[in-house]
Scaffold this motif. Structure first.
Motif, PDB file in Angstrom:
ATOM      1  N   UNK A   1       0.828  -1.195   0.000  1.00  9.56           N
ATOM      2  CA  UNK A   1       0.000   0.000   0.000  1.00  9.56           C
ATOM      3  C   UNK A   1       0.866   1.250   0.000  1.00  9.56           C
ATOM      4  N   UNK A   2       1.930   1.189   0.801  1.00  8.90           N
ATOM      5  CA  UNK A   2       2.857   2.314   0.863  1.00  8.90           C
ATOM      6  C   UNK A   2       3.461   2.577  -0.505  1.00  8.90           C
ATOM      7  N   UNK A   3       3.664   1.499  -1.210  1.00  9.16           N
ATOM      8  CA  UNK A   3       4.346   1.644  -2.500  1.00  9.16           C
ATOM      9  C   UNK A   3       3.365   1.780  -3.661  1.00  9.16           C
ATOM     10  N   UNK A   4       2.223   2.357  -3.424  1.00  9.43           N
ATOM     11  CA  UNK A   4       1.247   2.652  -4.478  1.00  9.43           C
ATOM     12  C   UNK A   4       0.773   1.400  -5.192  1.00  9.43           C
ATOM     13  N   UNK A   5       0.534   0.329  -4.413  1.00 11.21           N
ATOM     14  CA  UNK A   5       0.005  -0.876  -5.055  1.00 11.21           C
ATOM     15  C   UNK A   5      -1.212  -1.335  -4.291  1.00 11.21           C
ATOM     16  N   UNK A   6      -2.309  -0.570  -4.355  1.00  7.10           N
ATOM     17  CA  UNK A   6      -3.474  -0.917  -3.542  1.00  7.10           C
ATOM     18  C   UNK A   6      -4.108  -2.238  -3.956  1.00  7.10           C
ATOM     19  N   UNK A   7      -4.055  -2.524  -5.241  1.00  2.14           N
ATOM     20  CA  UNK A   7      -4.656  -3.787  -5.675  1.00  2.14           C
ATOM     21  C   UNK A   7      -3.920  -4.972  -5.068  1.00  2.14           C
ATOM     22  N   UNK A   8      -2.599  -4.916  -5.143  1.00  7.71           N
ATOM     23  CA  UNK A   8      -1.813  -6.005  -4.581  1.00  7.71           C
ATOM     24  C   UNK A   8      -1.994  -6.072  -3.071  1.00  7.71           C
ATOM     25  N   UNK A   9      -2.199  -4.943  -2.457  1.00  3.81           N
ATOM     26  CA  UNK A   9      -2.464  -4.913  -1.016  1.00  3.81           C
ATOM     27  C   UNK A   9      -3.670  -5.783  -0.683  1.00  3.81           C
ATOM     28  N   UNK A  10      -4.704  -5.564  -1.470  1.00  2.25           N
ATOM     29  CA  UNK A  10      -5.918  -6.339  -1.217  1.00  2.25           C
ATOM     30  C   UNK A  10      -5.702  -7.809  -1.546  1.00  2.25           C
ATOM     31  N   UNK A  11      -5.077  -8.043  -2.689  1.00  5.92           N
ATOM     32  CA  UNK A  11      -4.863  -9.431  -3.111  1.00  5.92           C
ATOM     33  C   UNK A  11      -3.979 -10.156  -2.107  1.00  5.92           C
ATOM     34  N   UNK A  12      -2.982  -9.428  -1.618  1.00  8.45           N
ATOM     35  CA  UNK A  12      -2.076 -10.054  -0.658  1.00  8.45           C
ATOM     36  C   UNK A  12      -2.849 -10.517   0.558  1.00  8.45           C
ATOM     37  N   UNK A  13      -3.737  -9.678   1.011  1.00  8.68           N
ATOM     38  CA  UNK A  13      -4.477 -10.056   2.219  1.00  8.68           C
ATOM     39  C   UNK A  13      -5.468 -11.166   1.918  1.00  8.68           C
ATOM     40  N   UNK A  14      -6.195 -11.003   0.797  1.00  9.68           N
ATOM     41  CA  UNK A  14      -7.258 -11.969   0.545  1.00  9.68           C
ATOM     42  C   UNK A  14      -6.677 -13.307   0.098  1.00  9.68           C
ATOM     43  N   UNK A  15      -5.831 -13.252  -0.918  1.00  7.88           N
ATOM     44  CA  UNK A  15      -5.336 -14.499  -1.497  1.00  7.88           C
ATOM     45  C   UNK A  15      -4.293 -15.133  -0.607  1.00  7.88           C
ATOM     46  N   UNK A  16      -3.281 -14.343  -0.279  1.00 11.45           N
ATOM     47  CA  UNK A  16      -2.174 -14.940   0.455  1.00 11.45           C
ATOM     48  C   UNK A  16      -2.547 -15.248   1.889  1.00 11.45           C
ATOM     49  N   UNK A  17      -2.826 -14.166   2.587  1.00 15.11           N
ATOM     50  CA  UNK A  17      -3.085 -14.374   4.007  1.00 15.11           C
ATOM     51  C   UNK A  17      -4.384 -15.119   4.225  1.00 15.11           C
ATOM     52  N   UNK A  18      -5.365 -14.751   3.415  1.00 15.23           N
ATOM     53  CA  UNK A  18      -6.669 -15.364   3.629  1.00 15.23           C
ATOM     54  C   UNK A  18      -6.758 -16.775   3.113  1.00 15.23           C
ATOM     55  N   UNK A  19      -6.366 -16.999   1.889  1.00 16.21           N
ATOM     56  CA  UNK A  19      -6.581 -18.315   1.292  1.00 16.21           C
ATOM     57  C   UNK A  19      -5.402 -19.247   1.513  1.00 16.21           C
ATOM     58  N   UNK A  20      -4.241 -18.817   1.066  1.00 15.34           N
ATOM     59  CA  UNK A  20      -3.094 -19.731   1.061  1.00 15.34           C
ATOM     60  C   UNK A  20      -2.701 -20.112   2.470  1.00 15.34           C
TER      61      UNK A  20
END
Lengths: 281, 657, 99
Positions: free
Chosen positions: A43-62
């Motif tokens: 998020x800090x690095x101007x990647x809001x989409x990846x921020x969300x994906x990281x949380x949902x896919x990585x942290x949430x799913x994987x």
């Protein structure tokens, strides 16, 4: 940058924790810490989409998948810390240090000012990413779709177990049980239930046999492996409880209490239905 | 000093000799166009007999004889046709087909299968087919009881065909083809009684020794192709005078080596005595009359090479002289009737080689002696076979004696052959041997005297043979009943005996000499130190001395049934073939075996050792390295990390530097 | 905002992931270390995207995530299968493919 300097130490420590954690569950939780921190860095690095994906896919799913597998594999599969390959740990640490050192040394050689993503994200980050994905990277994108389907199928194939023997029905199981009893003398009834008290109301207390000793069969194997078996209540404790209830101190109180504690053991008691299934797992 | 003198004396002077004639065959026409039939008939016979198998058992011998007889008829017709041509026109060629062609345009080497029919081949054709046909007839009776007679005739036909190829070919390549063909037939026929280990060993020995000579032949062939670019006699004879003497000398010596192998001349003489293991008709045909004289034919045919290579010619003389004495000495000591005749054959071929080595003066006499020898030696071999036939295949002369009454025809014909070979005046051998000794004396007195002594020794051993076989007391065992052979065997004997007697007519009025002039060149009349009649008388005296000596040593005494052992060194040496086999074994066989064993050991230890050592090194190192494959995925990952580190360090070093 | 600290952090996390893969024996923990490495590279990719001022790095990071998801699915299935047959999740126990 403040976020970075706050999160970076946390992430490094959490990562090191993964390295040293004895239990896999702890490692998984520490990994979750690293991942969530990472998403904030996105998020800090101007990647809001990846921020969300990281949380949902990585942290949430994987990561949840990891936890599921940990659960299936069993918590009693303890990870021994004794190294079996000679020199592996030393060499791993040495090479790792050298690797990290060289990597950071290489990175430190250059000092680049970031161009910034203000211009690229002008039309919105997600729109920008979508524009790229569906133009330049469309083939790769389609390929990942195929990859995901293949992976799902692969996982199914791997997890599937072919049934080699016909499924046993209730009648067969009962016959088998009686056969075992006839041939090996195995007790045909359910295993003894754990000692359940109103005070504990827990399955980690072993049941007591009539002579006051513990019935090991009444304890779950998983709990035994974890080492969280509670001690059986001693006679004094029972006495105290009996007095509190106010049933009077008979001469055979002790025996009666013991019998009561043993109560779940008898097949005639009503606990069979709830506990019986464990006998055949 | 003496050695120098001897060497000088041995060097035959051919200075001022005329150039050898160039072979220029004309195309065959008329009756001569049937020339190919001479070879084709026996070749066909051999093919039929060897391929038809047992089906032809009943008539095979007749077919075999008929083909050779037909061949003889064609030869006779061709000979008469040749007689009818002009003297300068008596060389006829017949091109059959091109065998193979190699090379690019400009330098094409073409090997043609072509026939050359000239006065020399004409005589050989008559000898081979004539004597061959007689021996075939004889073999019908001799092999009557042998279950493999048909095969025997197949081999004989094969031999005749190959021998005809040898003498009819127009070049060295075709000659070599026939040369190997007769070698094969000889091998097959020597080992015909293959159930006898001695026969098999003798066949092998003949084959191996002949290979030594064949090496010379092949090398000569190669040198000829390299030098002349052609193998035809016509091409070589036209170009031989322009070629350096060194090359011609080399070719000459290689051809001499080949001739030594085929004609059993020293130093390749050892196989002939063992070759007597073959059936007697084979000994008569191959190892007396025809094949063994191929070496003489080769030398005479190659006159255009030897005339220009003086040293090689001298070599021929030396070989001939040594062999004529060598064979004669062996013949004196043998008790086996066939081995005596074999030694005699060696000796007589020595005479021919000697004459052939004397150059233009001797070629005709070499061929003359070859022909007469073919008659009387075939006669005597067949006679010996007839004796054996009547004596239950006994070959030891000490078990004979007094056979003249038991087998009169054999005795009579044998006696005529005997008189011919010792040179009894008027008989064929008298004329031919006489001329050779005369020429030898005229050209070089050393070899002349050697030839003269040889004549005496010949008379001695042949008289000994006659006395031991047909005269004296009977020494055969009681169960042996000597009897005369059937007519089918005696008829060829009679014909050959007649030829032995009258063979000398060929030289009447120098007919043979003139006849061969187109091939070998015109000989200058040699000047003898003494009148011819003196030499003739001297030869006759020497022969008489030999006969008398034999009479005194053998005829007057009782012949013991077993060979006495307390004999002089000379006799022992002669019985052991003058240690020819011992020399071969000691000089070639044993060192060869040792070399082979050494090479085998070398191969086992060094070559194989290197290979095994290399393999062992790799095995040891890989059994060490495979420990790295310990199955732990973490170990592999560690090496992966090490590799990544290396790559990174390399990148960093490159970037910084 | 300088990019160097981000890259350095990425390097450190990646190295820790490496050492984790090399030293841990529980297959699931090894797998987690691999995920840590992937995350570290993702951080680098995102940082590079910012450094270059375009979104290609983020796309790459996105792809890494997708592939990681697929990989985890298959990998965990494999671990499950091994565990089911061998009753062990240690990577050292699966060492039969050797000399």
């Amino acid at each position: 940058m403040i976020a970075f300097w706050v999160l970076a130490p946390i992430m490094v420590l959490a990562a090191l924790g993964i390295l040293f954690a004895r239990k896999a569950v702890h490692a998984a939780l520490l990994l979750a810490v690293v991942m969530i921190s990472l998403s904030i860095l996105y998020l800090v690095q101007d990647a809001p989409f990846l921020f969300v994906v990281q949380i949902i896919v990585y942290t949430g799913a994987i990561l949840m998948l990891f936890l599921f597998v940990l659960m299936l594999v069993g918590v009693d599969a303890a990870d021994s810390v004794v190294e079996t390959i000679p020199g592996q740990r030393v060499m791993a640490v040495l090479l790792g240090l050298a690797f990290g050192g060289v990597l950071t040394l290489g990175v430190a050689q250059v000092s680049v000012q970031a161009a910034g993503l203000a211009e690229a994200n002008a039309g919105g980050n997600i729109e920008g990413l979508a524009g790229l994905l569906f133009s330049s990277y469309v083939f790769a994108f389609q390929a990942t779709a195929a990859l995901l389907i293949t992976a799902a199928l692969g996982a199914m194939v791997l997890a599937h177990r072919e049934r080699l023997t016909p499924k046993l029905g209730q009648a067969e199981l009962a016959a088998q049980r009686m056969r075992d009893y006839a041939e090996h003398g195995k007790h045909p009834g359910p295993l003894p239930a754990p000692g359940v008290y109103a005070r504990h109301n827990s399955v980690d207390t072993p049941a007591l046999l009539p002579d006051g000793s513990i019935s090991e069969l009444s304890i779950s194997r998983v709990l035994a492996a974890r080492g969280v078996i509670g001690s059986a209540s001693d006679a004094a404790d029972i006495d105290r409880v009996t007095r509190q209830i106010g049933r009077g101190a008979d001469a055979d109180d002790d025996v009666h209490a013991s019998h009561e504690g043993e109560g779940a053991d008898g097949p005639a008691e009503g606990h069979d239905g709830t506990d019986g299934g464990r006998s055949w797992t | 000093m003496t050695v120098t003198m001897l060497t000088n004396a041995l060097l035959v002077s051919t200075a001022g000799a005329t150039e050898p004639p160039v072979v220029e065959p004309a195309a065959a026409d008329g009756a001569l166009s049937l020339l190919w039939l001479v070879i084709a008939l026996p070749a066909l016979g051999a093919a039929v007999l060897l391929l038809a198998g047992r089906r032809s058992d009943s008539w095979g011998h007749l077919l075999g004889t008929a083909t050779v007889a037909g061949s003889f008829l064609v030869s006779l017709v061709s000979f008469i046709a040749l007689l009818g041509r002009d003297e300068g026109d008596r060389s006829v060629g017949q091109h059959l087909w091109t065998w193979f062609e190699v090379g690019l345009d400009g330098r094409v080497f073409s090997a043609d299968l072509a026939l050359l029919y000239d006065p020399l081949s004409a005589l050989f054709l008559l000898l081979i087919t004539g004597v061959g046909a007689l021996i075939h007839v004889y073999s019908i009776g001799y092999m009557a009881l042998d279950p493999r007679r048909r095969r025997f005739f197949g081999y004989l036909n094969l031999f005749i065909a190959a021998m005809l190829v040898l003498v009819l070919s127009d070049g060295y390549l075709g000659l070599f083809l026939g040369w190997e063909g007769v070698g094969l037939a000889s091998y097959l026929l020597i080992g015909f009684f293959q159930h006898k280990p001695s026969a098999a060993a003798a066949a092998k020995k003949a084959f191996v020794v002949n290979r030594v000579g064949d090496v010379g032949m092949v090398l000569a062939l190669a040198l000829i192709i390299a030098t002349f670019g052609t193998v035809s006699f016509a091409g070589i004879s036209a170009a031989s005078s322009q070629v350096g003497e060194g090359t011609l000398t080399a070719i000459g010596f290689l051809l001499l080596l080949a001739a030594c192998g085929k004609s059993a001349q020293v130093p390749l003489q050892s196989w002939l005595l063992d070759a007597m293991e073959g059936p007697t008709p084979v000994s008569a045909l191959i190892h007396a009359a025809t094949m063994v004289t191929a070496g003489v034919y080769l030398v005479v045919r190659s006159n255009f090479i030897f005339e220009n290579a003086e040293i090689a010619q001298t070599g021929v003389v030396v070989v001939g002289t040594v062999t004529l004495l060598w064979g004669a000495v062996i013949g004196c000591a043998k008790d086996d009737i066939k081995k005596v005749l074999a030694g005699s054959t060696m000796s007589q071929i020595g005479y021919m080689m000697l004459a052939a080595g004397l150059g233009v003066a001797g070629y005709a006499y070499a061929i003359f002696h070859l022909l007469t020898h073919g008659f009387f030696k075939a006669n005597m071999f067949l006679g010996a076979g007839s004796v054996m036939h009547g004596m239950n295949d006994e070959v030891d002369m000490r078990r004979y004696g007094a056979l003249r009454a038991a087998m009169p025809i054999t005795f009579a014909t044998f006696a005529l052959g005997y008189l011919a070979i010792i040179g009894f005046p008027g008989f064929s051998g008298f004329w031919s041997k006489d001329r050779i000794i005369e020429t030898a004396l005229a050209e070089n007195w050393v070899v002349g005297v050697a030839a003269l002594i040889g004549a005496g020794v010949t008379a001695f051993y042949m008289t000994r043979l006659m006395l031991m076989t047909f005269f004296g007391e009977k020494r055969w065992a009681d169960e042996v009943h000597p009897h005369e052979s059937p007519k089918v065997m005696t008829t060829p004997l009679i014909v050959l005996a007649a030829l032995s007697v009258v063979g000398g007519v060929l030289i009447l009025g120098n007919w043979l000499k003139d006849w061969l002039t187109p091939v070998v060149g015109k000989a200058e009349p040699h000047d003898l130190p003494v009148p011819v009649i003196v030499i003739t008388i001297a030869i006759t005296l020497v022969v008489a001395v030999g006969v008398a000596l034999a009479w005194f040593l053998v005829g007057r005494r009782e012949v013991p049934r077993t060979a006495p052992t307390d004999v002089s060194f000379v006799t022992r040496a002669a019985r052991a073939d003058l240690y020819g086999d011992a020399v071969n074994e000691g000089l070639f066989m044993r060192p060869g075996q040792r070399l082979t064993r050494g090479l085998g050991t070398f191969d086992h230890s060094v070559v194989d050792g290197t290979v095994r050592g290399t393999a062992g090194t790799f095995m040891a190192s890989s059994s060490l390295f495979r420990r790295m494959q310990n199955g732990y995925v973490r170990s592999y990952a560690l090496s992966l990390l090490a590799g990544a580190l290396l790559v990174m360090v390399a990148l960093l070093v490159v970037t910084i530097a | 905002m300088d990019v160097t600290p981000f890259i350095a952090l990425s390097a450190i996390l990646f190295t820790i992931g490496c050492v984790g893969v090399l030293t841990r024996r529980n297959a699931i923990v090894v797998f987690m270390s691999v995920e840590l490495q992937l995350n570290a590279t993702n951080l680098a990719l995102v940082t590079f995207a910012r450094m270059h001022g375009n979104l290609d790095g983020q796309v790459a990071a996105f792809f890494v995530m997708v592939v990681a998801a697929a990989e985890v699915v298959v990998g965990l299935a494999i671990i499950m299968t091994i565990f089911r047959t061998r009753r062990s999740a240690s990577v050292d126990d699966a060492s039969l493919l050797k000399y």
